[in-house]
Design a protein around this motif. Structure first.
Motif, PDB file in Angstrom:
ATOM      1  N   LYS A 118       7.028  -2.553  14.654  1.00 30.05           N
ATOM      2  CA  LYS A 118       5.841  -2.563  13.809  1.00 30.05           C
ATOM      3  C   LYS A 118       6.190  -2.419  12.329  1.00 30.05           C
ATOM      4  CE  LYS A 118       1.092  -0.777  13.950  1.00 30.05           C
ATOM      5  NZ  LYS A 118       0.519  -2.055  14.418  1.00 30.05           N
ATOM      6  N   LEU A 119       7.401  -1.893  12.035  1.00 26.78           N
ATOM      7  CA  LEU A 119       7.828  -1.766  10.647  1.00 26.78           C
ATOM      8  C   LEU A 119       8.108  -3.127  10.017  1.00 26.78           C
ATOM      9  CD1 LEU A 119       8.421   0.332   8.456  1.00 26.78           C
ATOM     10  CD2 LEU A 119      10.767   0.472   9.306  1.00 26.78           C
ATOM     11  N   LYS A 120       8.329  -4.129  10.843  1.00 33.34           N
ATOM     12  CA  LYS A 120       8.498  -5.495  10.333  1.00 33.34           C
ATOM     13  C   LYS A 120       7.109  -6.067  10.084  1.00 33.34           C
ATOM     14  CE  LYS A 120      12.696  -6.062  13.104  1.00 33.34           C
ATOM     15  NZ  LYS A 120      13.332  -6.756  14.248  1.00 33.34           N
ATOM     16  N   THR A 121       6.613  -5.889   8.885  1.00 35.52           N
ATOM     17  CA  THR A 121       5.221  -6.211   8.611  1.00 35.52           C
ATOM     18  C   THR A 121       5.053  -6.769   7.216  1.00 35.52           C
ATOM     19  OG1 THR A 121       3.007  -5.230   8.410  1.00 35.52           O
ATOM     20  CG2 THR A 121       4.869  -3.819   7.856  1.00 35.52           C
ATOM     21  N   ASP A 122       3.993  -7.511   7.028  1.00 35.07           N
ATOM     22  CA  ASP A 122       3.619  -7.997   5.709  1.00 35.07           C
ATOM     23  C   ASP A 122       2.507  -7.163   5.094  1.00 35.07           C
ATOM     24  OD1 ASP A 122       5.445 -10.123   5.690  1.00 35.07           O
ATOM     25  OD2 ASP A 122       4.075 -11.388   6.862  1.00 35.07           O
ATOM     26  N   SER A 123       2.100  -6.115   5.778  1.00 33.98           N
ATOM     27  CA  SER A 123       1.002  -5.270   5.318  1.00 33.98           C
ATOM     28  C   SER A 123       1.549  -4.049   4.588  1.00 33.98           C
ATOM     29  CB  SER A 123       0.145  -4.821   6.514  1.00 33.98           C
ATOM     30  OG  SER A 123      -0.668  -3.718   6.172  1.00 33.98           O
ATOM     31  N   TRP A 124       1.061  -3.803   3.362  1.00 26.36           N
ATOM     32  CA  TRP A 124       1.467  -2.602   2.633  1.00 26.36           C
ATOM     33  C   TRP A 124       1.032  -1.345   3.384  1.00 26.36           C
ATOM     34  CZ3 TRP A 124       4.818  -4.744  -0.141  1.00 26.36           C
ATOM     35  CH2 TRP A 124       4.585  -5.834  -0.967  1.00 26.36           C
ATOM     36  N   ASP A 125      -0.155  -1.385   3.963  1.00 21.70           N
ATOM     37  CA  ASP A 125      -0.655  -0.221   4.706  1.00 21.70           C
ATOM     38  C   ASP A 125       0.266   0.120   5.877  1.00 21.70           C
ATOM     39  OD1 ASP A 125      -3.762   0.424   3.836  1.00 21.70           O
ATOM     40  OD2 ASP A 125      -3.217  -1.662   3.510  1.00 21.70           O
ATOM     41  N   ASP A 180      -2.566  -3.931  -5.607  1.00 22.10           N
ATOM     42  CA  ASP A 180      -3.027  -2.983  -4.599  1.00 22.10           C
ATOM     43  C   ASP A 180      -2.228  -1.677  -4.738  1.00 22.10           C
ATOM     44  OD1 ASP A 180      -3.692  -1.568  -2.352  1.00 22.10           O
ATOM     45  OD2 ASP A 180      -3.406  -3.239  -0.956  1.00 22.10           O
ATOM     46  N   PRO A 181      -2.896  -0.530  -4.915  1.00 23.34           N
ATOM     47  CA  PRO A 181      -2.139   0.728  -5.032  1.00 23.34           C
ATOM     48  C   PRO A 181      -1.292   1.028  -3.807  1.00 23.34           C
ATOM     49  CG  PRO A 181      -4.504   1.137  -4.741  1.00 23.34           C
ATOM     50  CD  PRO A 181      -4.342  -0.312  -5.010  1.00 23.34           C
ATOM     51  N   MET A 182      -1.664   0.456  -2.665  1.00 21.73           N
ATOM     52  CA  MET A 182      -0.861   0.679  -1.472  1.00 21.73           C
ATOM     53  C   MET A 182       0.524   0.043  -1.598  1.00 21.73           C
ATOM     54  SD  MET A 182      -2.239   2.673   0.651  1.00 21.73           S
ATOM     55  CE  MET A 182      -0.932   2.441   1.830  1.00 21.73           C
ATOM     56  N   GLU A 183       0.652  -0.942  -2.483  1.00 23.80           N
ATOM     57  CA  GLU A 183       1.956  -1.580  -2.663  1.00 23.80           C
ATOM     58  C   GLU A 183       2.976  -0.576  -3.192  1.00 23.80           C
ATOM     59  OE1 GLU A 183       4.012  -5.230  -5.211  1.00 23.80           O
ATOM     60  OE2 GLU A 183       1.827  -5.047  -5.115  1.00 23.80           O
ATOM     61  N   LYS A 184       2.592   0.167  -4.235  1.00 26.15           N
ATOM     62  CA  LYS A 184       3.497   1.184  -4.782  1.00 26.15           C
ATOM     63  C   LYS A 184       3.741   2.300  -3.771  1.00 26.15           C
ATOM     64  CE  LYS A 184       4.146   4.482  -8.531  1.00 26.15           C
ATOM     65  NZ  LYS A 184       4.548   5.538  -7.578  1.00 26.15           N
ATOM     66  N   ASP A 188       7.420   3.460  -2.334  1.00 25.89           N
ATOM     67  CA  ASP A 188       7.907   4.846  -2.415  1.00 25.89           C
ATOM     68  C   ASP A 188       8.288   5.370  -1.033  1.00 25.89           C
ATOM     69  OD1 ASP A 188       7.346   4.646  -5.075  1.00 25.89           O
ATOM     70  OD2 ASP A 188       5.625   5.994  -5.066  1.00 25.89           O
ATOM     71  N   GLU A 189       7.466   5.085  -0.044  1.00 25.02           N
ATOM     72  CA  GLU A 189       7.742   5.614   1.294  1.00 25.02           C
ATOM     73  C   GLU A 189       8.955   4.939   1.919  1.00 25.02           C
ATOM     74  OE1 GLU A 189       6.528   8.866   3.276  1.00 25.02           O
ATOM     75  OE2 GLU A 189       5.487   7.975   1.568  1.00 25.02           O
ATOM     76  N   THR A 190       9.130   3.653   1.663  1.00 24.38           N
ATOM     77  CA  THR A 190      10.310   2.946   2.181  1.00 24.38           C
ATOM     78  C   THR A 190      11.589   3.507   1.566  1.00 24.38           C
ATOM     79  OG1 THR A 190       9.080   0.909   2.610  1.00 24.38           O
ATOM     80  CG2 THR A 190      11.445   0.693   2.295  1.00 24.38           C
ATOM     81  N   LEU A 191      11.551   3.808   0.266  1.00 27.59           N
ATOM     82  CA  LEU A 191      12.729   4.368  -0.402  1.00 27.59           C
ATOM     83  C   LEU A 191      13.041   5.777   0.100  1.00 27.59           C
ATOM     84  CD1 LEU A 191      12.015   3.109  -4.034  1.00 27.59           C
ATOM     85  CD2 LEU A 191      13.892   2.368  -2.544  1.00 27.59           C
ATOM     86  N   LYS A 192      12.013   6.569   0.338  1.00 26.55           N
ATOM     87  CA  LYS A 192      12.231   7.905   0.899  1.00 26.55           C
ATOM     88  C   LYS A 192      12.854   7.809   2.293  1.00 26.55           C
ATOM     89  CE  LYS A 192       8.539  10.530   0.565  1.00 26.55           C
ATOM     90  NZ  LYS A 192       7.086  10.833   0.494  1.00 26.55           N
ATOM     91  N   LEU A 193      12.362   6.863   3.080  1.00 32.80           N
ATOM     92  CA  LEU A 193      12.920   6.668   4.420  1.00 32.80           C
ATOM     93  C   LEU A 193      14.379   6.226   4.337  1.00 32.80           C
ATOM     94  CD1 LEU A 193      12.753   6.402   7.490  1.00 32.80           C
ATOM     95  CD2 LEU A 193      11.735   4.127   7.167  1.00 32.80           C
ATOM     96  N   LEU A 194      14.673   5.295   3.436  1.00 25.26           N
ATOM     97  CA  LEU A 194      16.046   4.821   3.264  1.00 25.26           C
ATOM     98  C   LEU A 194      16.979   5.973   2.902  1.00 25.26           C
ATOM     99  CD1 LEU A 194      18.253   2.678   2.848  1.00 25.26           C
ATOM    100  CD2 LEU A 194      17.350   2.313   0.544  1.00 25.26           C
ATOM    101  N   PHE A 195      16.550   6.833   1.996  1.00 26.12           N
ATOM    102  CA  PHE A 195      17.387   7.962   1.592  1.00 26.12           C
ATOM    103  C   PHE A 195      17.683   8.876   2.783  1.00 26.12           C
ATOM    104  CE2 PHE A 195      17.771  12.371   0.194  1.00 26.12           C
ATOM    105  CZ  PHE A 195      18.858  12.271  -0.669  1.00 26.12           C
ATOM    106  N   ASN A 196      16.660   9.215   3.544  1.00 17.65           N
ATOM    107  CA  ASN A 196      16.876  10.135   4.662  1.00 17.65           C
ATOM    108  C   ASN A 196      17.721   9.529   5.767  1.00 17.65           C
ATOM    109  OD1 ASN A 196      15.424  12.185   3.449  1.00 17.65           O
ATOM    110  ND2 ASN A 196      14.271  12.670   5.302  1.00 17.65           N
ATOM    111  N   VAL A 197      17.502   8.261   6.057  1.00 14.51           N
ATOM    112  CA  VAL A 197      18.274   7.624   7.124  1.00 14.51           C
ATOM    113  C   VAL A 197      19.749   7.559   6.735  1.00 14.51           C
ATOM    114  CG1 VAL A 197      18.645   5.494   8.417  1.00 14.51           C
ATOM    115  CG2 VAL A 197      16.320   6.321   8.033  1.00 14.51           C
ATOM    116  N   THR A 198      20.034   7.177   5.476  1.00 15.29           N
ATOM    117  CA  THR A 198      21.432   7.097   5.042  1.00 15.29           C
ATOM    118  C   THR A 198      22.049   8.480   4.879  1.00 15.29           C
ATOM    119  OG1 THR A 198      20.635   6.880   2.754  1.00 15.29           O
ATOM    120  CG2 THR A 198      21.223   4.858   3.935  1.00 15.29           C
TER     121      THR A 198
END
Length: 496
Positions: A118-125, A180-184, A188-198
């Motif tokens: 489900k993370l493979k998505t075109d939806s910002w939400d 869309d404010p959801m874009e930002k 931000d959430e993707t970058l936080k996830l990337l940091f924690n996973v790495t």
């Protein structure tokens, strides 16, 4: 809808009445999973009301139980309705944030394949909600991040989402179109996830190498935030992400040092550093600016040099960070320049990691040469770093007058003391030009004051000898050996 949602205004109930309403909502949704008794509008309204109640955990216990989390998870990942899925995901995110024990409950349900899919998505939400769910599970759970990377393409999904944001940054829409404010929020959430996973799956950071070009694109093209908060997201998150990634990988080098503009990344980092040193102090420096210093140091260290030992990137960074004529005219750390602001924090007790990062950066700028390091920042700043890292002070480093450019000007290394400052004599302790030093005219010391000062210096020299940092000869001891030591009378009157 009336038979499931509360009759009072949405989410207005408190105490036992709220508990009763929440229990009714959770039970009704669980029943709907088995018999599909609700209309889509009723189902979504119930989830929406549950989301509002779930913002306050008091009297909302049914949400946080195993049965409650399982019901919400099934709606989130098994429902064909995107609206129902998102409404349920919002309740799950709130629950996992407020009640950490629900994170392990979620992990135990075994929905990892569906989550990554489900993370493979075109939806910002969806990007925001799914990234937050996975991000929260990285704390205090048994989630198997390497398995998500190897078997369920978690890295690919994160990289794909970053690619979308990079494309949006590099090709903005014409004119001032409000996004869309959801874009930002999603970025931000993707970058936080990337940091924690790495961070927690550090053995798999190479899987994220293709993310570096996208991070760099966003870093260099995203509009800067207000100067009062230059490291507001996404910039702090972009820099944090780079800290964990391999900046010497083949995919990183062309993006960090592009052939058409070698200095683009270094320029943006220096710009952020300059703004940050004006905006933040003490603990804010520790938290926000330390990662920036570390990334800048890595960019400097890994800059390609090819056949030339120097590179445009290193030259640029040194020109911006090494003390200039202005710094040395006033004494290091006293001017209103970026190098002076950094040096003033060299001993900041409220930012220990930040001051450590600064000293390591300047040692790197000095070619990791102790003598050059002393020339660049003065012995007063350099001595503590050299002592802590057990680096010997080279012979002659403290000789006066010290001439600038010992290893820099005209040499292949090019790591001289400053930029365009010639070979003027410098005080090796303060780093100030000797010609610019000014001393206050003090009244003549009494004989008692001279004796006390001599005793104090004697003790200081003895302590310095015991440290082994430098080899010094106590001047009082030398005078005695040379027969120049004279026993003074007890008072000025006796001498008269």
């Amino acid at each position: 809808m009336a038979h499931l949602t509360g009759s009072a205004s949405l989410g207005s109930l408190r105490g036992p009445a709220k508990l009763k309403a929440v229990t009714k909502l959770v039970d009704g949704l669980a029943e709907d999973l088995e018999s599909a008794t609700l209309q889509p509008q009723e189902r979504d309204a119930a989830l929406d009301e549950l989301k509002i109640y779930g913002r306050d955990p008091s009297y909302s216990d049914p949400i946080f139980t195993k049965e409650g989390i399982e019901t919400l998870t099934r709606f989130a990942f098994d429902s064909p309705s995107e609206t129902t899925s998102r409404n349920s995901l919002r309740v799950i995110c709130n629950a996992m944030l407020l009640k950490p024990e629900t994170r392990q409950i979620f992990v135990d349900l075994g929905y990892e394949p569906k989550v990554c899919s489900k993370l493979k998505t075109d939806s910002w939400d969806d990007e925001f909600l799914i990234s937050r769910v996975v991000f929260l599970t990285t704390y205090g759970t048994s989630i198997d991040l390497p398995n998500l990377i190897e078997q369920h393409q978690l890295a690919d999904s994160i990289i794909q989402n970053l690619s979308k944001h990079a494309t949006r940054c590099s090709t903005p829409p014409a004119g001032k179109i409000s996004r869309d404010p959801m874009e930002k929020m999603a970025l931000d959430e993707t970058l936080k996830l990337l940091f924690n996973v790495t961070r927690y799956a550090s053995d798999h950071t190479t899987s994220f190498d293709p993310a570096i070009p996208h991070i760099v694109t966003i870093l260099c093209n995203h509009d800067l935030p207000p100067s009062t908060t230059p490291l507001d997201p996404p910039f702090s998150l972009l820099i944090n992400a780079l800290m964990n990634l391999n900046l010497v990988s083949p995919s990183a080098q062309p993006s960090l040092y592009p052939s058409d503009n070698d200095n683009s990344v270094a320029t943006r980092l220096l710009e952020l550093l300059d703004l940050s040193m004006k905006a933040y102090t003490d603990t804010a420096l520790e938290q926000n600016v330390t990662p920036l210093i570390c990334v800048l140091s890595s960019v400097y260290e890994n800059a390609p040099s090819s056949s030339d030992p120097e590179s445009p990137v290193r030259t640029l960074i040194r020109s911006q960070l090494l003390p200039s004529e202005t710094d040395r005219s006033l004494g290091l750390g006293k001017a209103d320049t970026l190098p002076s602001r950094l040096l003033r924090n060299w001993t900041n007790a409220l930012a220990p990691e930040f001051r450590k990062a600064i000293s390591h950066l300047y040692f790197e700028l000095s070619g990791k040469d102790a003598g050059q390091f002393i020339e660049n920042v003065g012995y007063g700043y350099a001595s503590g770093f050299l002592f802590q890292n057990k680096i010997a002070v080279p012979e002659g480093a403290m000789q006066q007058p010290q001439q600038q450019g010992r290893a820099g000007e005209g040499s292949g290394l090019g790591v001289g003391v400053g930029v365009g400052v010639g070979r003027r004599a410098v005080n090796p302790i303060t780093g100030q030009f000797l010609s610019e030093e000014r001393f206050e005219e003090l009244p003549e010391m009494t004989m008692e004051e001279k004796e006390r000062e001599a005793e104090r210096l004697f003790v200081l020299f003895e302590r310095l000898k015991q440290t082994g940092v430098v080899s010094v000869q106590n001047p009082v001891e030398t005078a005695m050996q040379e027969g120049r030591f004279e026993e003074l009378p007890d008072s000025d009157d006796e001498k008269k």
